[in-house]
Design an enzyme around this catalytic site. Structure first.
Site, PDB file in Angstrom:
ATOM      1  N   HIS A  62      23.279 -23.239  24.411  1.00  0.00           N
ATOM      2  CA  HIS A  62      24.582 -23.852  24.728  1.00  0.00           C
ATOM      3  C   HIS A  62      25.682 -22.809  24.627  1.00  0.00           C
ATOM      4  O   HIS A  62      25.483 -21.731  24.055  1.00  0.00           O
ATOM      5  CB  HIS A  62      24.891 -25.004  23.759  1.00  0.00           C
ATOM      6  CG  HIS A  62      24.174 -26.279  24.075  1.00  0.00           C
ATOM      7  ND1 HIS A  62      22.916 -26.559  23.572  1.00  0.00           N
ATOM      8  CD2 HIS A  62      24.514 -27.343  24.854  1.00  0.00           C
ATOM      9  CE1 HIS A  62      22.525 -27.741  24.027  1.00  0.00           C
ATOM     10  NE2 HIS A  62      23.469 -28.237  24.806  1.00  0.00           N
TER      11      HIS A  62
ATOM     12  N   LYS B 284      29.881 -24.661  20.853  1.00  0.00           N
ATOM     13  CA  LYS B 284      29.131 -25.814  20.322  1.00  0.00           C
ATOM     14  C   LYS B 284      28.902 -25.639  18.832  1.00  0.00           C
ATOM     15  O   LYS B 284      28.433 -24.599  18.380  1.00  0.00           O
ATOM     16  CB  LYS B 284      27.801 -25.989  21.058  1.00  0.00           C
ATOM     17  CG  LYS B 284      27.061 -27.248  20.601  1.00  0.00           C
ATOM     18  CD  LYS B 284      25.936 -27.618  21.538  1.00  0.00           C
ATOM     19  CE  LYS B 284      25.154 -28.827  21.027  1.00  0.00           C
ATOM     20  NZ  LYS B 284      25.970 -30.051  20.935  1.00  0.00           N
TER      21      LYS B 284
HETATM   22  P1  NAD Z   1      35.424 -30.298  22.516  1.00  0.00           P
HETATM   23  O1  NAD Z   1      35.513 -29.499  21.265  1.00  0.00           O
HETATM   24  O2  NAD Z   1      35.790 -29.670  23.816  1.00  0.00           O
HETATM   25  O3  NAD Z   1      36.328 -31.632  22.363  1.00  0.00           O
HETATM   26  C1  NAD Z   1      36.391 -32.369  21.156  1.00  0.00           C
HETATM   27  C2  NAD Z   1      37.441 -33.472  21.286  1.00  0.00           C
HETATM   28  O4  NAD Z   1      37.483 -34.201  20.043  1.00  0.00           O
HETATM   29  C3  NAD Z   1      38.881 -32.982  21.555  1.00  0.00           C
HETATM   30  O5  NAD Z   1      39.511 -33.891  22.456  1.00  0.00           O
HETATM   31  C4  NAD Z   1      39.557 -33.105  20.189  1.00  0.00           C
HETATM   32  O6  NAD Z   1      40.961 -33.383  20.284  1.00  0.00           O
HETATM   33  C5  NAD Z   1      38.839 -34.325  19.634  1.00  0.00           C
HETATM   34  N1  NAD Z   1      38.926 -34.364  18.161  1.00  0.00           N
HETATM   35  C6  NAD Z   1      38.604 -33.389  17.276  1.00  0.00           C
HETATM   36  N2  NAD Z   1      38.868 -33.788  16.016  1.00  0.00           N
HETATM   37  C7  NAD Z   1      39.353 -35.027  16.136  1.00  0.00           C
HETATM   38  C8  NAD Z   1      39.820 -35.984  15.204  1.00  0.00           C
HETATM   39  N3  NAD Z   1      39.804 -35.740  13.883  1.00  0.00           N
HETATM   40  N4  NAD Z   1      40.233 -37.190  15.676  1.00  0.00           N
HETATM   41  C9  NAD Z   1      40.227 -37.471  17.012  1.00  0.00           C
HETATM   42  N5  NAD Z   1      39.794 -36.594  17.946  1.00  0.00           N
HETATM   43  C10 NAD Z   1      39.377 -35.406  17.499  1.00  0.00           C
HETATM   44  O7  NAD Z   1      33.924 -30.857  22.567  1.00  0.00           O
HETATM   45  P2  NAD Z   1      33.035 -31.279  23.856  1.00  0.00           P
HETATM   46  O8  NAD Z   1      32.311 -30.106  24.392  1.00  0.00           O
HETATM   47  O9  NAD Z   1      33.861 -32.127  24.771  1.00  0.00           O
HETATM   48  O10 NAD Z   1      31.920 -32.178  23.136  1.00  0.00           O
HETATM   49  C11 NAD Z   1      32.285 -33.319  22.382  1.00  0.00           C
HETATM   50  C12 NAD Z   1      31.039 -33.920  21.735  1.00  0.00           C
HETATM   51  O11 NAD Z   1      30.176 -34.423  22.755  1.00  0.00           O
HETATM   52  C13 NAD Z   1      30.204 -32.925  20.922  1.00  0.00           C
HETATM   53  O12 NAD Z   1      29.670 -33.618  19.796  1.00  0.00           O
HETATM   54  C14 NAD Z   1      29.094 -32.541  21.887  1.00  0.00           C
HETATM   55  O13 NAD Z   1      27.921 -32.101  21.237  1.00  0.00           O
HETATM   56  C15 NAD Z   1      28.870 -33.865  22.571  1.00  0.00           C
HETATM   57  N6  NAD Z   1      28.233 -33.835  23.891  1.00  0.00           N
HETATM   58  C16 NAD Z   1      27.352 -34.829  24.146  1.00  0.00           C
HETATM   59  C17 NAD Z   1      26.758 -34.932  25.395  1.00  0.00           C
HETATM   60  C18 NAD Z   1      25.844 -36.101  25.660  1.00  0.00           C
HETATM   61  O14 NAD Z   1      25.360 -36.281  26.804  1.00  0.00           O
HETATM   62  N7  NAD Z   1      25.582 -36.944  24.653  1.00  0.00           N
HETATM   63  C19 NAD Z   1      27.064 -34.003  26.392  1.00  0.00           C
HETATM   64  C20 NAD Z   1      27.987 -32.992  26.113  1.00  0.00           C
HETATM   65  C21 NAD Z   1      28.576 -32.928  24.851  1.00  0.00           C
END
Ligand code: NAD
Length: 236
Positions: A147, A151
């Protein structure tokens, strides 16, 4: 036309949140009523009201939340869905055991769907891994996931879910994680024995596949009876 499903996007400023907002705009059956991020720079962006995480309790009425945030933000969105009697679709990975238990408990009150991976390809890969493991008794099983450098959790939620499939087939998987560049997500499941090797690989080249799966799931989950749903329950 039917009334659109009212959705909030939790983690809206993130990589997944931005893909969700863009693709939700293409779906008339979905209305995004709030975008929630840790911090907000403006009150409204592209017609969508923005809320800081500290303001989560004040979001308008909604039918389902889509959460792609971080484990430290998960408890608040789960509690809000419970108090509003709204559905929760979450793809946040790295949840603790107690958070997973809370999710099970919430499913007695609201419909919930958590998935480590919202792509159709990984759903099929998971099935193939279980079948391969069952057919290859005694072979080494290794799962290598790659990744982007931002991540946080390792092994990835998808790697652990694929590992669970391998275990159901009787294998004992080992894990390796790589963090490099801007890789969206790659999962290699390797079965090896003396003189031969099988490799099953999934490569995600675009986050839109996860966002489309989550939007589809949210539009199908809203208004359902409380319970824990799987992605495959909502496909089709
Ligand atoms: P990112 O770091 O780009 O975004 C994180 C988001 O969470 C931001 O909008 C941030 O403002 C918010 N955030 C952080 N702390 C917070 C808090 N205390 N309260 C409210 N909001 C808060 O991350 P990303 O790449 O968009 O990934 C997000 C999650 O999704 C990760 O856990 C990742 O592993 C997961 N993910 C899952 C899949 C899936 O298919 N299940 C696919 C991609 C990513």
């Amino acid at each position: 036309m039917n009334t659109p499903v009212r959705i909030i996007i939790h983690g809206a400023s993130g990589r997944m949140g931005q893909a969700l907002l863009r693709l939700a705009g293409e779906r008339p059956e979905i209305q995004v009523v709030a975008a929630v991020s840790r911090k907000v720079a403006a009150r409204v962006v592209d017609g969508v009201p923005q809320f800081a995480s500290s303001e989560l309790g004040g979001v308008p009425e909604f039918d389902a939340a889509i959460d792609f945030s971080l484990p430290e933000a998960f408890d608040a969105v789960l509690a809000t869905c419970r108090s509003r009697r709204a559905a929760l679709v979450s793809g946040t990975t790295g949840l603790s055991a107690s958070q997973q238990e809370e999710l099970h408990a919430a499913a007695t009150e609201i419909p919930v769907l958590w998935s480590a991976n919202f792509s159709l390809g990984v759903a099929v890969l998971s099935d193939l891994v279980e079948r391969a493991a069952a057919a290859l008794s005694g072979w080494d099983c290794d799962i290598v996931e790659s990744h982007h450098v931002h991540k946080k959790d390792a092994p990835s939620g998808t790697a652990l879910a694929l590992g669970a499939s391998a275990e159901r087939g009787g294998a004992a998987p080992r894990y390796a994680s790589l963090r490099a560049g801007d890789i969206v997500g790659e999962h290699l499941v390797q079965f090896a024995s003396l003189g031969e090797r099988i490799e099953l690989v999934h490569r995600a080249t675009n986050r839109d596949i996860f966002a489309r799966g989550a939007l589809h799931a949210a539009s199908r989950l809203a208004g359902r009876a409380p319970g824990e749903y799987r992605l495959r329950d909502l496909l089709g």
